[in-house]
Design an enzyme around this catalytic site. Sequence first.
Site, PDB file in Angstrom:
ATOM      1  N   ASP A  18       0.849  -1.188   0.000  1.00  0.00           N
ATOM      2  CA  ASP A  18       0.000   0.000   0.000  1.00  0.00           C
ATOM      3  C   ASP A  18       0.891   1.247   0.000  1.00  0.00           C
ATOM      4  OD1 ASP A  18       0.931   0.062   2.645  1.00  0.00           O
ATOM      5  OD2 ASP A  18      -0.856  -0.973   3.369  1.00  0.00           O
ATOM      6  N   ASP A  36       1.328   4.981   1.582  1.00  0.00           N
ATOM      7  CA  ASP A  36       0.915   6.010   2.533  1.00  0.00           C
ATOM      8  C   ASP A  36       1.440   7.350   2.035  1.00  0.00           C
ATOM      9  OD1 ASP A  36      -0.292   4.183   4.264  1.00  0.00           O
ATOM     10  OD2 ASP A  36       1.651   3.661   5.128  1.00  0.00           O
ATOM     11  N   ASP A  53       8.182   5.667  13.803  1.00  0.00           N
ATOM     12  CA  ASP A  53       8.797   4.726  14.746  1.00  0.00           C
ATOM     13  C   ASP A  53      10.284   4.444  14.495  1.00  0.00           C
ATOM     14  OD1 ASP A  53       8.086   3.340  12.451  1.00  0.00           O
ATOM     15  OD2 ASP A  53       6.882   1.811  13.468  1.00  0.00           O
TER      16      ASP A  53
HETATM   17  P1  ATP Z   1       3.387  -2.644   6.741  1.00  0.00           P
HETATM   18  O1  ATP Z   1       4.244  -3.049   5.591  1.00  0.00           O
HETATM   19  O2  ATP Z   1       3.099  -3.755   7.695  1.00  0.00           O
HETATM   20  O3  ATP Z   1       2.163  -1.883   6.352  1.00  0.00           O
HETATM   21  P2  ATP Z   1       4.291  -0.109   7.669  1.00  0.00           P
HETATM   22  O4  ATP Z   1       5.609   0.380   8.175  1.00  0.00           O
HETATM   23  O5  ATP Z   1       3.798   0.507   6.408  1.00  0.00           O
HETATM   24  O6  ATP Z   1       4.362  -1.670   7.560  1.00  0.00           O
HETATM   25  P3  ATP Z   1       1.881   0.856   8.861  1.00  0.00           P
HETATM   26  O7  ATP Z   1       1.197   0.360  10.083  1.00  0.00           O
HETATM   27  O8  ATP Z   1       1.198   0.761   7.547  1.00  0.00           O
HETATM   28  O9  ATP Z   1       3.278   0.092   8.824  1.00  0.00           O
HETATM   29  O10 ATP Z   1       2.324   2.349   9.154  1.00  0.00           O
HETATM   30  C1  ATP Z   1       2.739   3.260   8.156  1.00  0.00           C
HETATM   31  C2  ATP Z   1       3.826   4.177   8.700  1.00  0.00           C
HETATM   32  O11 ATP Z   1       3.342   4.889   9.832  1.00  0.00           O
HETATM   33  C3  ATP Z   1       5.081   3.457   9.199  1.00  0.00           C
HETATM   34  O12 ATP Z   1       5.979   3.168   8.156  1.00  0.00           O
HETATM   35  C4  ATP Z   1       5.629   4.450  10.200  1.00  0.00           C
HETATM   36  O13 ATP Z   1       6.305   5.494   9.547  1.00  0.00           O
HETATM   37  C5  ATP Z   1       4.364   5.012  10.813  1.00  0.00           C
HETATM   38  N1  ATP Z   1       3.945   4.268  12.015  1.00  0.00           N
HETATM   39  C6  ATP Z   1       3.171   3.177  12.084  1.00  0.00           C
HETATM   40  N2  ATP Z   1       2.983   2.773  13.338  1.00  0.00           N
HETATM   41  C7  ATP Z   1       3.670   3.630  14.104  1.00  0.00           C
HETATM   42  C8  ATP Z   1       3.870   3.775  15.517  1.00  0.00           C
HETATM   43  N3  ATP Z   1       3.328   2.899  16.358  1.00  0.00           N
HETATM   44  N4  ATP Z   1       4.651   4.791  15.945  1.00  0.00           N
HETATM   45  C9  ATP Z   1       5.192   5.675  15.075  1.00  0.00           C
HETATM   46  N5  ATP Z   1       5.041   5.607  13.757  1.00  0.00           N
HETATM   47  C10 ATP Z   1       4.286   4.606  13.256  1.00  0.00           C
HETATM   48 MG    MG Z   2       1.783   0.160   5.512  1.00  0.00          MG
END
Ligand code: ATP
Ligand code: MG
Length: 427
Positions: free
Chosen positions: A54, A56, A126
């Site tokens: 996806d 963001d 994070d």
């Molecule tokens: P995935 O591939 O599982 O979707 P992801 O890193 O994209 O991993 P998401 O939950 O979609 O995880 O979150 C998107 C973004 O938001 C992360 O890459 C990070 O920058 C931020 N993020 C997500 N969760 C947190 C958190 N608990 N604290 C701080 N930043 C976060």
């Molecule tokens: Mg994601």
Amino acid sequence: MQPKIYFIEEHGIDPTIIDPDAKQVMSRLREAGFTAYMVGGSVRDLLTKRTPKDYDISTSARPEQIKQIFQRNCILIGRRFRLAHIRYGHKIFEVSTFRAGDTTESDLIVHDNTWGSPEEDARRRDFTINGLFYDTSNHTIIDYVGGWQDIQKRILRTIGDPWNRFKQDPVRMIRLLKFRARLGFDIAPLSRRALIGCRQEIVKSAPARILEEFFRMLESGAAMSFFVLMSESGLLDLLFPALADLMKQEMGQTIYRYLAAADRIHSKGHLKQPLDRSVLTACLLFPILDKHLSDQKEEILEGSHYADVMKQIAVLFREYIMSSFTHFPRRITATAAFIMTLQQRLTPPGGKRHHRPKILRNKEFHLALTFLKIRALVNEKYLEDYTSWKEYYRQSLKQNDRKHSHSSPNHKRPAQVKRNSGHGSSH
Ligand code: ATP
Ligand code: MG
């Protein structure tokens, strides 16, 4: 602070592999006078040569302004994080406004809606590898947090002091292990120490968020190593104590084999969607049920123990899952129970099996069949059962199609096939 900028010659991301609709969302935001970048997981995935699942997007536009630009295709969601979902055909893009997070504060965050600059937005994320922006207007990567270097060195590091960041939001500890399992990166020594020091905090997190990270990991193709890491770090003991105990015993090895089988299916990449969460939940509980049933095999006669099996499954859910997560989704519990119960019919202990059309009528039969595939990957002796049921199911779907297209009153029932007759998979 001035960010480091990396140009296309250096990062080498092929712009044509970025979703054109995601690019369009960003260019519409820019045309309206706002800044808009791709951020987080999608930039990390592109830099580690993975296809983002996806995209963001982060922008200087406020939620109401995003809504004005995209109108009916935009819905605003979330209380803790207020963000916009932009619908483009079947796709949904998550667009959030740049926000500030207080990285010096170590209290649990409860709301998080203070708007900020791009730099603040990068810093509230994070891990450094998740804090990079990608500007699709000139194909540059914008790095305020040292994420570029850490990706090159394959290191997972919290942005800011790990003790504070884990206390602010303990789910980040699970996320750390998630990226360790998925990418195989090393954990920076300070972040590792903080994880061990802060692990007790995990119980303060919202159960729904914890479960979401667990499910995402079960779907990730790296479920087995994630559970190993969760167990080694002691986080599993804090979240699922009974399961964590079991994982350290012989039974744990069997459960890991089921998870590895699910990982194999996911990492082949043929699936449009990951395996159903009920199937993945069954991977954790079925080995326990199976052992229990085979221990008392002599007493079991086909058909007569259906209620016993159901009762046993209910006990397992209570003991291993609901004891920690009372709000575990009901649909998943019910479907996983169905899948597990049906296994006895698909591979009855007595070896006498008939392909009964009635079984196929259940709309969740295909999930039980998928689970049988996992069992066959774990134990070859079920391979013939699996192929035979799969073929039988395929035939019945074909017949159904024919029936519906001709509305024929003479719909034939599929023939019965005996187990181990040698004809099972010859349809
Ligand atoms: P995935 O591939 O599982 O979707 P992801 O890193 O994209 O991993 P998401 O939950 O979609 O995880 O979150 C998107 C973004 O938001 C992360 O890459 C990070 O920058 C931020 N993020 C997500 N969760 C947190 C958190 N608990 N604290 C701080 N930043 C976060
Ligand atoms: Mg994601």
